[in-house]
Design an enzyme around this catalytic site. Structure first.
Site, PDB file in Angstrom:
ATOM      1  N   ALA A  10       0.823  -1.212   0.000  1.00 39.75           N
ATOM      2  CA  ALA A  10       0.000   0.000   0.000  1.00 39.75           C
ATOM      3  C   ALA A  10       0.854   1.258   0.000  1.00 39.75           C
ATOM      4  O   ALA A  10       0.508   2.257   0.621  1.00 39.75           O
ATOM      5  CB  ALA A  10      -0.932  -0.011   1.214  1.00 39.75           C
ATOM      6  N   ALA A  11       1.968   1.209  -0.735  1.00 36.49           N
ATOM      7  CA  ALA A  11       2.898   2.339  -0.700  1.00 36.49           C
ATOM      8  C   ALA A  11       2.840   3.229  -1.935  1.00 36.49           C
ATOM      9  O   ALA A  11       3.387   4.322  -1.928  1.00 36.49           O
ATOM     10  CB  ALA A  11       4.330   1.832  -0.510  1.00 36.49           C
ATOM     11  N   ARG A  16      -2.365   8.178 -11.213  1.00 37.18           N
ATOM     12  CA  ARG A  16      -3.435   8.138 -12.201  1.00 37.18           C
ATOM     13  C   ARG A  16      -4.805   8.461 -11.606  1.00 37.18           C
ATOM     14  O   ARG A  16      -5.758   8.738 -12.334  1.00 37.18           O
ATOM     15  CB  ARG A  16      -3.478   6.776 -12.896  1.00 37.18           C
ATOM     16  CG  ARG A  16      -2.433   6.632 -13.996  1.00 37.18           C
ATOM     17  CD  ARG A  16      -2.545   5.299 -14.700  1.00 37.18           C
ATOM     18  NE  ARG A  16      -1.946   4.225 -13.924  1.00 37.18           N
ATOM     19  CZ  ARG A  16      -2.037   2.929 -14.238  1.00 37.18           C
ATOM     20  NH1 ARG A  16      -2.715   2.562 -15.316  1.00 37.18           N
ATOM     21  NH2 ARG A  16      -1.451   2.013 -13.499  1.00 37.18           N
ATOM     22  N   THR A  79       7.731  -3.604  -6.698  1.00 40.78           N
ATOM     23  CA  THR A  79       7.011  -4.463  -5.754  1.00 40.78           C
ATOM     24  C   THR A  79       7.947  -5.343  -4.925  1.00 40.78           C
ATOM     25  O   THR A  79       7.685  -5.596  -3.749  1.00 40.78           O
ATOM     26  CB  THR A  79       6.003  -5.337  -6.510  1.00 40.78           C
ATOM     27  OG1 THR A  79       6.666  -5.974  -7.615  1.00 40.78           O
ATOM     28  CG2 THR A  79       4.852  -4.501  -7.037  1.00 40.78           C
ATOM     29  N   GLU A 155       6.369  -9.302 -17.319  1.00 39.90           N
ATOM     30  CA  GLU A 155       5.614  -8.054 -17.377  1.00 39.90           C
ATOM     31  C   GLU A 155       5.310  -7.705 -18.828  1.00 39.90           C
ATOM     32  O   GLU A 155       6.083  -8.019 -19.745  1.00 39.90           O
ATOM     33  CB  GLU A 155       6.410  -6.920 -16.726  1.00 39.90           C
ATOM     34  CG  GLU A 155       6.655  -7.105 -15.243  1.00 39.90           C
ATOM     35  CD  GLU A 155       5.382  -7.127 -14.432  1.00 39.90           C
ATOM     36  OE1 GLU A 155       4.459  -6.343 -14.727  1.00 39.90           O
ATOM     37  OE2 GLU A 155       5.299  -7.951 -13.500  1.00 39.90           O
ATOM     38  N   ASN A 377     -47.703  16.098  21.769  1.00 40.34           N
ATOM     39  CA  ASN A 377     -48.107  16.541  20.441  1.00 40.34           C
ATOM     40  C   ASN A 377     -47.475  17.901  20.162  1.00 40.34           C
ATOM     41  O   ASN A 377     -47.721  18.875  20.865  1.00 40.34           O
ATOM     42  CB  ASN A 377     -49.624  16.651  20.328  1.00 40.34           C
ATOM     43  CG  ASN A 377     -50.061  17.005  18.915  1.00 40.34           C
ATOM     44  OD1 ASN A 377     -50.215  16.139  18.069  1.00 40.34           O
ATOM     45  ND2 ASN A 377     -50.269  18.291  18.657  1.00 40.34           N
ATOM     46  N   ASN A 386     -33.390  27.358  20.112  1.00 40.82           N
ATOM     47  CA  ASN A 386     -32.273  26.860  20.913  1.00 40.82           C
ATOM     48  C   ASN A 386     -31.016  27.714  20.835  1.00 40.82           C
ATOM     49  O   ASN A 386     -30.069  27.484  21.580  1.00 40.82           O
ATOM     50  CB  ASN A 386     -31.923  25.432  20.482  1.00 40.82           C
ATOM     51  CG  ASN A 386     -31.549  25.343  19.013  1.00 40.82           C
ATOM     52  OD1 ASN A 386     -32.002  26.144  18.195  1.00 40.82           O
ATOM     53  ND2 ASN A 386     -30.739  24.354  18.667  1.00 40.82           N
ATOM     54  N   TYR A 387     -30.975  28.716  19.973  1.00 40.60           N
ATOM     55  CA  TYR A 387     -29.713  29.415  19.689  1.00 40.60           C
ATOM     56  C   TYR A 387     -29.905  30.926  19.824  1.00 40.60           C
ATOM     57  O   TYR A 387     -30.813  31.503  19.222  1.00 40.60           O
ATOM     58  CB  TYR A 387     -29.272  29.056  18.266  1.00 40.60           C
ATOM     59  CG  TYR A 387     -27.925  29.586  17.848  1.00 40.60           C
ATOM     60  CD1 TYR A 387     -26.799  29.432  18.658  1.00 40.60           C
ATOM     61  CD2 TYR A 387     -27.776  30.212  16.612  1.00 40.60           C
ATOM     62  CE1 TYR A 387     -25.565  29.906  18.249  1.00 40.60           C
ATOM     63  CE2 TYR A 387     -26.534  30.688  16.195  1.00 40.60           C
ATOM     64  CZ  TYR A 387     -25.434  30.533  17.020  1.00 40.60           C
ATOM     65  OH  TYR A 387     -24.209  31.002  16.617  1.00 40.60           O
ATOM     66  N   ARG A 440     -49.213  35.625  23.925  1.00 40.83           N
ATOM     67  CA  ARG A 440     -49.448  36.320  22.658  1.00 40.83           C
ATOM     68  C   ARG A 440     -50.271  37.560  22.964  1.00 40.83           C
ATOM     69  O   ARG A 440     -50.984  37.624  23.971  1.00 40.83           O
ATOM     70  CB  ARG A 440     -50.188  35.421  21.670  1.00 40.83           C
ATOM     71  CG  ARG A 440     -51.574  34.988  22.128  1.00 40.83           C
ATOM     72  CD  ARG A 440     -52.142  33.877  21.281  1.00 40.83           C
ATOM     73  NE  ARG A 440     -53.511  33.539  21.692  1.00 40.83           N
ATOM     74  CZ  ARG A 440     -54.108  32.376  21.491  1.00 40.83           C
ATOM     75  NH1 ARG A 440     -53.426  31.409  20.890  1.00 40.83           N
ATOM     76  NH2 ARG A 440     -55.354  32.164  21.864  1.00 40.83           N
TER      77      ARG A 440
END
Length: 457
Positions: A10-11, A16, A79, A155, A377, A386-387, A440
């Site tokens: 995996a080196a 590409r 390899t 190869e 409900n 909340n903010y 209200r």
């Protein structure tokens, strides 16, 4: 059974791919390619695994963690040179060493096991996994002798015209006697077109020393696909997705249209669940039995109970109970806990909240940073505010609360059990249990107001 070791290559940089991301960390069905490979290798009862890293070494090590050892190939010289980096960890140990590339995410543990068993049964010093390919351009060719044993691997760039006609190709996956491997690696030269140290040259070295070299031909070339560019990556994704979908269907899950259903690796789905087209289910998700998911739904890292329906909605990093109805067009954001028998309706967003058993938010509401009790409900258009522009605050709603439509609960605020919130209220103070909160302005009607404005004059 002899000791088993594994080396994962995996080196390589993977130029590409044309990507900032290290090649083997590109995902196939939600999991990095090298992780797919390591997971399959782990099923082989391997005593020790060494991953050869190079470019992006730190990120690969962070992904794989303590599941394997690592060796650094600081300069990519081929390899054989890569395998040689594992010498300090494996040299001198007796057993079989399995060598595989980290960009072959489709290979199965069963195929690796078949190669190893044949290798060990025939007392070979080396064995290669091969495949038949109608157009083998670019692949190394397997050259066999009259007895059918492997004579050498050539190869493509070094092959003669006659050798290029051979259609049995080298997949880049091998088994070796561990001690013989590291002795032969010392004899590999770089006298070739690329000026690199090729691992297949070990085969010819062992043959010249009179050792047995065998080959196991897999019937499925797709399984050996190496991913070197985005085109191959998309092909691997397609093959893996089909494999995953078929496995779920064999286990009792209905996929209405498998080609339009995207299920990543490491997803669990119970029997008699139905998945509708356009649905994306990402890694880390568990779905119970008898559910209905989709169409056009995205679920990521969620735990979902039995008999739950989620339609045209998005749910991430949350737990959702059984007999829940969500959607259409709902959004369950991370760290939400949805209890059993809940209804989350259209255009409702739940964020980092607990939503209790049997509670409902049927339409057009935002519930964020809240603890909602059971049998509550939430009326249409209601919001937990909340903010404040700087900090987030918690809203607590007790059991059996009724929140009227178009209400704002300005956190931090608590609503006691059984309380009622009048429609259109903006609640800024705690509401006792069983109370009715009205926040209200009182309605005032101005008689004859319109005529006094003289709009028409």
């Amino acid at each position: 059974m002899s000791n088993r070791f594994a080396i994962v290559l995996a080196a390589g940089q993977g130029t590409r791919m044309k990507s900032k991301l290290y090649k083997v960390l590109h995902s196939v069905c939600g999991k990095p390619m090298v992780q797919h490979v390591l997971d399959q290798v782990s099923a082989l009862q391997v005593k020790e695994t060494v991953t050869i890293v190079g470019h992006g070494a730190e990120k690969v090590q962070a992904q794989l963690g303590d599941k394997c050892g690592f060796a650094l190939q600081a300069e990519q010289l081929g390899t054989a040179h890569a395998v040689m980096q594992a010498e300090s960890l494996l040299q001198g140990k007796q057993g079989t060493t399995f060598v595989i590339c980290g960009d072959t995410p489709l290979i199965k543990a069963e195929t690796m096991e078949a190669l190893i068993k044949q290798h060990e049964a025939q007392g070979a010093k080396a064995s290669v996994l091969t495949a038949y390919l109608e157009d083998p351009t670019g692949y190394g060719r397997i050259i066999r002798n009259k007895e059918g044993f492997v004579e050498k691997i050539v190869e493509h760039k070094d092959a003669t015209e006659a050798e290029k006609l051979v259609t049995e190709i080298n997949t880049g996956t091998y088994c070796f006697d561990n001690q013989a491997l590291f002795e032969a690696l010392k004899k590999v030269s770089n006298d070739n077109v690329q000026g690199e140290y090729y691992l297949p040259d070990v085969i010819e070295i062992l043959k010249s020393e009179g050792e047995i070299v065998t080959a196991y031909q897999t019937a499925d070339f797709e399984e050996t696909l190496g991913v070197n560019d985005r085109i191959a990556l998309s092909e691997a994704e397609k093959i893996m997705r089909k494999r995953i979908n078929f496995e779920h269907m064999k286990n009792g899950v209905t996929l209405i249209d498998p080609e339009q259903t995207y299920i990543e690796a490491d997803v669990t789905i119970g029997q008699d669940t139905i998945i509708y087209p356009g649905t994306i289910i990402k890694s880390g998700t568990t779905i119970g039995s008898d559910c209905e998911i989709g169409p056009n739904t995205e679920i990521a890292q969620c735990e979902i109970g039995d008999s739950t329906a989620i339609r045209q909605s998005v749910a991430h990093n949350s737990s959702i109970g059984s007999h829940v109805k969500i959607g259409p067009f709902a959004h369950i954001r991370p760290q939400s806990q949805i209890a059993d028998e809940v209804k989350i309706g259209n255009f409702v967003e739940i964020k980092k909240s607990v939503f209790g058993h049997g509670s409902k938010a049927s339409h057009l509401s935002y519930i964020g940073d809240a603890e909602v009790g059971s049998d509550v409900n939430i009326g249409c258009g209601s919001i937990t505010v909340n903010y404040d522009g700087k900090n987030k605050f918690l809203t607590k709603i007790g059991d059996d609360v009724f929140v009227g439509c178009n209400s704002n609960l300005v956190a931090p605020v608590s609503v006691g059990d059984g309380a009622y919130i009048a429609a259109g209220s903006t609640i800024t103070e705690d509401v006792p249990g069983e109370a009715l909160a009205i926040a209200r302005a009182r309605q005032v009607n101005k008689e004859d107001y319109v005529s006094k404005l003289n709009f028409n004059k």
